[in-house]
Scaffold this motif. Structure first.
Motif, PDB file in Angstrom:
ATOM      1  N   ASP A 101       0.361  -1.115  -0.321  1.00 65.01           N
ATOM      2  CA  ASP A 101      -0.155  -0.243   0.331  1.00 65.01           C
ATOM      3  C   ASP A 101       1.082   1.287   0.066  1.00 65.01           C
ATOM      4  O   ASP A 101       0.411   2.054  -0.521  1.00 65.01           O
ATOM      5  N   LEU A 102       1.823   0.892   1.227  1.00 64.18           N
ATOM      6  CA  LEU A 102       2.910   2.379   0.808  1.00 64.18           C
ATOM      7  C   LEU A 102       3.615   2.319  -0.739  1.00 64.18           C
ATOM      8  O   LEU A 102       3.715   3.512  -0.969  1.00 64.18           O
ATOM      9  N   THR A 103       4.187   1.500  -1.413  1.00 61.51           N
ATOM     10  CA  THR A 103       4.795   1.860  -2.537  1.00 61.51           C
ATOM     11  C   THR A 103       3.790   2.400  -3.523  1.00 61.51           C
ATOM     12  O   THR A 103       4.078   2.954  -4.308  1.00 61.51           O
ATOM     13  N   ARG A 104       2.047   2.053  -3.321  1.00 60.75           N
ATOM     14  CA  ARG A 104       1.653   3.006  -4.570  1.00 60.75           C
ATOM     15  C   ARG A 104       1.372   4.353  -4.224  1.00 60.75           C
ATOM     16  O   ARG A 104       0.915   4.503  -4.906  1.00 60.75           O
ATOM     17  N   LYS A 105       1.263   4.329  -2.809  1.00 54.98           N
ATOM     18  CA  LYS A 105       1.595   5.483  -2.908  1.00 54.98           C
ATOM     19  C   LYS A 105       2.319   6.637  -3.006  1.00 54.98           C
ATOM     20  O   LYS A 105       2.765   7.732  -3.314  1.00 54.98           O
ATOM     21  N   ASN A 106       3.744   6.397  -3.078  1.00 62.36           N
ATOM     22  CA  ASN A 106       5.324   6.592  -3.275  1.00 62.36           C
ATOM     23  C   ASN A 106       5.974   6.370  -4.546  1.00 62.36           C
ATOM     24  O   ASN A 106       6.629   6.781  -4.518  1.00 62.36           O
ATOM     25  N   CYS A 107       4.987   5.358  -5.748  1.00 61.42           N
ATOM     26  CA  CYS A 107       6.430   5.047  -6.996  1.00 61.42           C
ATOM     27  C   CYS A 107       5.284   6.181  -7.304  1.00 61.42           C
ATOM     28  O   CYS A 107       4.369   6.520  -8.099  1.00 61.42           O
ATOM     29  N   SER A 108       6.187   7.330  -8.134  1.00 64.15           N
ATOM     30  CA  SER A 108       6.188   8.512  -9.188  1.00 64.15           C
ATOM     31  C   SER A 108       5.376   7.772 -10.159  1.00 64.15           C
ATOM     32  O   SER A 108       4.970   8.708 -11.002  1.00 64.15           O
ATOM     33  N   MET A 109       6.626   6.774 -10.946  1.00 64.49           N
ATOM     34  CA  MET A 109       5.067   6.155 -11.364  1.00 64.49           C
ATOM     35  C   MET A 109       4.415   6.104 -11.757  1.00 64.49           C
ATOM     36  O   MET A 109       3.074   6.483 -12.843  1.00 64.49           O
ATOM     37  N   VAL A 110       3.722   5.478 -10.634  1.00 62.18           N
ATOM     38  CA  VAL A 110       2.344   4.956 -10.158  1.00 62.18           C
ATOM     39  C   VAL A 110       1.560   5.549 -10.490  1.00 62.18           C
ATOM     40  O   VAL A 110       0.670   6.120 -10.821  1.00 62.18           O
ATOM     41  N   GLN A 111       1.848   6.527  -9.835  1.00 64.64           N
ATOM     42  CA  GLN A 111       1.016   7.944  -9.429  1.00 64.64           C
ATOM     43  C   GLN A 111       0.952   8.811 -10.496  1.00 64.64           C
ATOM     44  O   GLN A 111      -0.126   9.389 -10.870  1.00 64.64           O
ATOM     45  N   SER A 112       2.142   8.729 -11.140  1.00 63.04           N
ATOM     46  CA  SER A 112       1.997   9.193 -12.873  1.00 63.04           C
ATOM     47  C   SER A 112       0.555   8.937 -14.004  1.00 63.04           C
ATOM     48  O   SER A 112       0.897  10.007 -15.223  1.00 63.04           O
ATOM     49  N   VAL A 113       0.330   7.664 -13.096  1.00 64.13           N
ATOM     50  CA  VAL A 113      -0.172   7.514 -14.897  1.00 64.13           C
ATOM     51  C   VAL A 113      -1.752   6.935 -13.956  1.00 64.13           C
ATOM     52  O   VAL A 113      -3.031   6.645 -14.699  1.00 64.13           O
ATOM     53  N   LYS A 114      -2.081   7.780 -13.315  1.00 60.75           N
ATOM     54  CA  LYS A 114      -3.341   6.973 -11.353  1.00 60.75           C
ATOM     55  C   LYS A 114      -4.151   8.076 -13.362  1.00 60.75           C
ATOM     56  O   LYS A 114      -3.979   9.299 -13.042  1.00 60.75           O
ATOM     57  N   GLY A 115      -5.263   7.255 -12.995  1.00 56.84           N
ATOM     58  CA  GLY A 115      -6.865   7.846 -13.244  1.00 56.84           C
ATOM     59  C   GLY A 115      -6.268   7.771 -15.122  1.00 56.84           C
ATOM     60  O   GLY A 115      -7.369   7.782 -15.908  1.00 56.84           O
ATOM     61  N   SER A 116      -5.105   7.411 -15.445  1.00 58.33           N
ATOM     62  CA  SER A 116      -4.943   7.189 -16.911  1.00 58.33           C
ATOM     63  C   SER A 116      -4.722   5.715 -18.169  1.00 58.33           C
ATOM     64  O   SER A 116      -5.384   5.194 -18.530  1.00 58.33           O
ATOM     65  N   ILE A 117      -4.570   4.643 -16.579  1.00 57.37           N
ATOM     66  CA  ILE A 117      -3.751   3.388 -16.783  1.00 57.37           C
ATOM     67  C   ILE A 117      -3.714   2.744 -15.512  1.00 57.37           C
ATOM     68  O   ILE A 117      -3.442   3.139 -14.924  1.00 57.37           O
ATOM     69  N   GLU A 118      -5.097   1.859 -15.450  1.00 53.19           N
ATOM     70  CA  GLU A 118      -5.056   0.577 -14.160  1.00 53.19           C
ATOM     71  C   GLU A 118      -3.787   0.130 -14.165  1.00 53.19           C
ATOM     72  O   GLU A 118      -3.378  -0.489 -14.441  1.00 53.19           O
ATOM     73  N   VAL A 119      -3.379   0.218 -12.074  1.00 55.44           N
ATOM     74  CA  VAL A 119      -2.374  -1.126 -12.234  1.00 55.44           C
ATOM     75  C   VAL A 119      -2.700  -1.893 -11.173  1.00 55.44           C
ATOM     76  O   VAL A 119      -3.054  -0.686  -9.608  1.00 55.44           O
ATOM     77  N   ALA A 120      -1.965  -2.890 -11.294  1.00 52.20           N
ATOM     78  CA  ALA A 120      -3.099  -3.588 -10.468  1.00 52.20           C
ATOM     79  C   ALA A 120      -1.598  -4.749  -9.710  1.00 52.20           C
ATOM     80  O   ALA A 120      -1.082  -5.161 -10.399  1.00 52.20           O
ATOM     81  N   GLU A 121      -1.550  -4.747  -8.748  1.00 49.59           N
ATOM     82  CA  GLU A 121      -0.711  -5.256  -7.917  1.00 49.59           C
ATOM     83  C   GLU A 121      -1.133  -6.546  -6.792  1.00 49.59           C
ATOM     84  O   GLU A 121      -1.608  -5.901  -6.181  1.00 49.59           O
ATOM     85  N   THR A 122      -0.268  -7.394  -7.583  1.00 52.51           N
ATOM     86  CA  THR A 122      -0.116  -8.677  -6.811  1.00 52.51           C
ATOM     87  C   THR A 122       0.706  -8.851  -6.425  1.00 52.51           C
ATOM     88  O   THR A 122       1.686  -8.480  -6.249  1.00 52.51           O
ATOM     89  N   PHE A 123       0.956  -9.892  -4.459  1.00 52.75           N
ATOM     90  CA  PHE A 123       1.929 -10.596  -3.844  1.00 52.75           C
ATOM     91  C   PHE A 123       1.511 -11.742  -3.821  1.00 52.75           C
ATOM     92  O   PHE A 123       0.902 -12.178  -3.703  1.00 52.75           O
ATOM     93  N   GLU A 124       3.065 -12.686  -3.330  1.00 50.11           N
ATOM     94  CA  GLU A 124       2.632 -14.023  -3.027  1.00 50.11           C
ATOM     95  C   GLU A 124       4.738 -13.779  -1.944  1.00 50.11           C
ATOM     96  O   GLU A 124       5.868 -13.727  -2.109  1.00 50.11           O
ATOM     97  N   VAL A 125       4.416 -14.211  -1.314  1.00 53.63           N
ATOM     98  CA  VAL A 125       5.385 -14.315   0.069  1.00 53.63           C
ATOM     99  C   VAL A 125       5.606 -16.027  -0.309  1.00 53.63           C
ATOM    100  O   VAL A 125       5.058 -16.783  -0.630  1.00 53.63           O
ATOM    101  N   ILE A 126       7.204 -15.992  -0.938  1.00 52.01           N
ATOM    102  CA  ILE A 126       7.800 -17.224  -0.683  1.00 52.01           C
ATOM    103  C   ILE A 126       9.404 -17.563   0.967  1.00 52.01           C
ATOM    104  O   ILE A 126       9.969 -16.892   0.540  1.00 52.01           O
ATOM    105  N   GLU A 127       8.840 -18.974   1.680  1.00 49.49           N
ATOM    106  CA  GLU A 127       9.524 -18.691   2.241  1.00 49.49           C
ATOM    107  C   GLU A 127      11.331 -19.496   2.199  1.00 49.49           C
ATOM    108  O   GLU A 127      11.160 -20.261   1.177  1.00 49.49           O
ATOM    109  N   GLY A 128      12.303 -18.497   2.174  1.00 50.83           N
ATOM    110  CA  GLY A 128      12.826 -18.339   1.757  1.00 50.83           C
ATOM    111  C   GLY A 128      14.781 -18.782   2.198  1.00 50.83           C
ATOM    112  O   GLY A 128      14.486 -19.261   3.220  1.00 50.83           O
TER     113      GLY A 128
END
Length: 128
Positions: A101-128
């Motif tokens: 959530d913090l990443t989305r709010k602070n990524c200048s590129m995602v914020q630059s396309v906000k309202g014109s390109i949908e950016v969908a983020e998903t993640f998975e955690v892998i034990e390393g």
């Protein structure tokens, strides 16, 4: 930045190398690939920084990016899906979600396309 014309496209000289850009992959990176790469790598860099500040034991982050384009309207990019594989030890999904959530709010590129390109983020955690 100064772009110079070449056969099949344009190029840009930067301190760390030459960037060839073209609508034809034979001659360089396609513009939409650079757009998607900017969204992915900006997000990845911000996420990495946030996870480090959270003092989480992250060993690797891998990002898969896909773009949906509209052929009817100049083949424009309408949606970019970013999937993050976060590899580490003792990672909790609730903390990763907060970091995303913090990443989305602070990524200048995602914020630059906000309202014109949908950016969908998903993640998975892998034990390393």
């Amino acid at each position: 930045m100064e772009f110079k014309m070449k056969d099949g496209g344009f190029f840009l000289e930067l301190p760390y190398g030459r960037l060839d850009i073209s609508g034809d992959e034979e001659y360089g990176f396609r513009p939409y690939q650079l757009l998607v790469s900017s969204l992915a790598v900006c997000s990845g860099g911000i996420l990495r920084s946030i996870l480090e500040k959270m003092r989480l034991d992250v060993q690797d982050i891998q990002i898969t990016a896909d773009a949906e384009r509209n052929k009817e309207i100049a083949n424009r990019v309408e949606k970019v899906s970013l999937h993050f594989k976060i590899i580490g030890r003792g990672l909790h999904e609730d903390k990763i979600k907060k970091a995303m959530d913090l990443t989305r709010k602070n990524c200048s590129m995602v914020q630059s396309v906000k309202g014109s390109i949908e950016v969908a983020e998903t993640f998975e955690v892998i034990e390393g």
